[in-house]
Design an enzyme around this catalytic site. Structure first.
Site, mmCIF file in Angstrom:
data_model
loop_
_atom_site.group_PDB
_atom_site.id
_atom_site.type_symbol
_atom_site.label_atom_id
_atom_site.label_comp_id
_atom_site.label_asym_id
_atom_site.label_seq_id
_atom_site.Cartn_x
_atom_site.Cartn_y
_atom_site.Cartn_z
ATOM 1 N N LYS A 51 10.532 20.897 -25.137
ATOM 2 C CA LYS A 51 11.261 20.039 -26.075
ATOM 3 C C LYS A 51 12.270 19.175 -25.334
ATOM 4 C CE LYS A 51 10.589 23.258 -29.846
ATOM 5 N NZ LYS A 51 11.002 24.540 -30.407
ATOM 6 N N GLN A 95 15.784 28.053 -32.040
ATOM 7 C CA GLN A 95 14.453 28.588 -31.738
ATOM 8 C C GLN A 95 14.268 29.963 -32.383
ATOM 9 O OE1 GLN A 95 12.022 26.872 -30.124
ATOM 10 N NE2 GLN A 95 10.603 28.570 -30.392
ATOM 11 N N ASP A 118 13.766 20.790 -38.215
ATOM 12 C CA ASP A 118 12.657 21.739 -38.324
ATOM 13 C C ASP A 118 12.077 21.751 -39.743
ATOM 14 O OD1 ASP A 118 11.648 23.227 -36.188
ATOM 15 O OD2 ASP A 118 13.399 24.544 -36.109
HETATM 16 N N1 GUN Z 1 9.242 29.155 -33.154
HETATM 17 C C1 GUN Z 1 7.913 28.892 -33.231
HETATM 18 N N2 GUN Z 1 7.710 27.681 -33.790
HETATM 19 C C2 GUN Z 1 8.929 27.174 -34.068
HETATM 20 C C3 GUN Z 1 9.366 25.953 -34.643
HETATM 21 O O1 GUN Z 1 8.592 25.075 -35.025
HETATM 22 N N3 GUN Z 1 10.710 25.800 -34.749
HETATM 23 C C4 GUN Z 1 11.580 26.763 -34.361
HETATM 24 N N4 GUN Z 1 12.877 26.526 -34.533
HETATM 25 N N5 GUN Z 1 11.214 27.901 -33.829
HETATM 26 C C5 GUN Z 1 9.884 28.106 -33.680
#
Ligand code: GUN
Length: 294
Positions: A51, A95, A118
């Site tokens: 990211k 996350q 998100d």
């Molecule tokens: N963990 C797995 N996929 C995601 C996601 O799309 N966003 C977040 N914040 N955590 C994750």
């Protein structure tokens, strides 16, 4: 059979986002994303690193906040409050999964919905269900973009979603049943309580496999000409690989591809779209701030 190349679509969208980000930056608003990671989980660390790298490539500001797994919920909530009020930050991503001593729902609810890139906040989820403007969750949004890119008709289509997670199954089902395009589909959601999965998938024009289990969709479960979207990312042991495993989806790719009209590979299908749509939401958030709607 046509392979749906997620990397190519992701690259095209990222090109557009780079231009939108440059325009915003020229007007004094560089889109900024804060990524918060607690602990050392290797899969989470590699997502977070990807990211940050993607932000750099698009000219976005990224703030990388890594904290020990023992960080208290109170400390995490304070950090979110700080980011909520920081004008340099347009998107906040915590996350998941979080360490077990932390209540994830409480953390997600603390993020101000205008920075919820998100799309996990209950306000975002509610607006999505109502068909109102919001941030759409990244993986389902990426799937919709891939269907659009290939001009795959969803209106009137029988779509079977396999899996009911809050991150993929539930939101993609909701997005595809909205009356607006792309959507207007007849959506069935199958899950571990479904009696005969095959009975449903054999009727599907489009199958979206998001069960998180390799081998969930085999060739005998797919009708000729179906579109297959494989959201699974599963590690299976493989001694021929240096890292000792390979990634496979939820679909038995080699056999199913022969029957399908379109199919996403794993890796290189849905995966590259997820981070792209996160960047999309971050740029959109900054544009909303510029328009006075942030
Ligand atoms: N963990 C797995 N996929 C995601 C996601 O799309 N966003 C977040 N914040 N955590 C994750």
């Amino acid at each position: 059979m046509e392979l749906i190349d997620g990397k190519a679509t992701a690259a095209r969208i990222r090109g557009e986002l780079r231009e939108r980000a440059a325009k915003l930056t020229a007007q004094g608003i560089q889109p900024g994303l804060a990524v918060v990671l607690l602990g050392e989980d290797p899969a989470s660390r590699s997502y977070v690193t990807a990211k940050e790298k993607a932000c750099g490539e698009l000219g976005l500001y990224s703030r990388d906040i890594r904290k020990p797994a023992e960080t208290s919920e109170e400390e995490l909530l304070c950090l979110i409050d700080e980011l909520n009020g920081d004008p340099a930050i347009h998107g906040i991503l915590v996350q998941l999964p979080l360490p077990s001593h932390i209540n994830s729902d409480r953390v997600i609810e603390r993020i101000i919905p205008t920075k919820d890139v998100d799309g996990f906040h209950p306000v975002s989820v509610g607006k999505m269900m109502l068909g109102q403007e919001t941030f759409l969750p990244c993986t389902p949004h990426g799937i919709v973009k891939l269907l659009e890119e290939k001009n795959i008709e969803t209106s009137g289509a029988e779509i079977v979603v396999v899996g009911r997670s809050n991150i993929v199954g539930k939101p993609i089902a909701n997005m595809l049943l909205q009356k607006t395009r792309p959507g207007n589909a007849t959506v069935t959601v199958c899950h571990t309580g479904t009696k005969s999965l095959k009975e449903h998938t054999l009727r599907a024009d489009i199958i979206i496999a998001a069960a998180g289990r390799a081998g969930t969709i085999t060739a005998d479960m797919v009708r000729e000409g179906a579109v297959i979207i494989d959201v699974g990312v599963n590690r299976v042991p493989d001694d021929t690989k240096k890292r000792g495993y390979r990634l496979v989806g939820d679909v038995d790719f080699e056999a199913v591809k022969e029957k399908s009209s379109f199919i996403t590979p794993v890796p290189g299908g849905v995966g590259p779209m997820t981070i792209t749509m996160l960047l999309y939401n971050t740029v959109l958030s900054a544009e909303r701030v510029l328009a006075g709607r942030g």
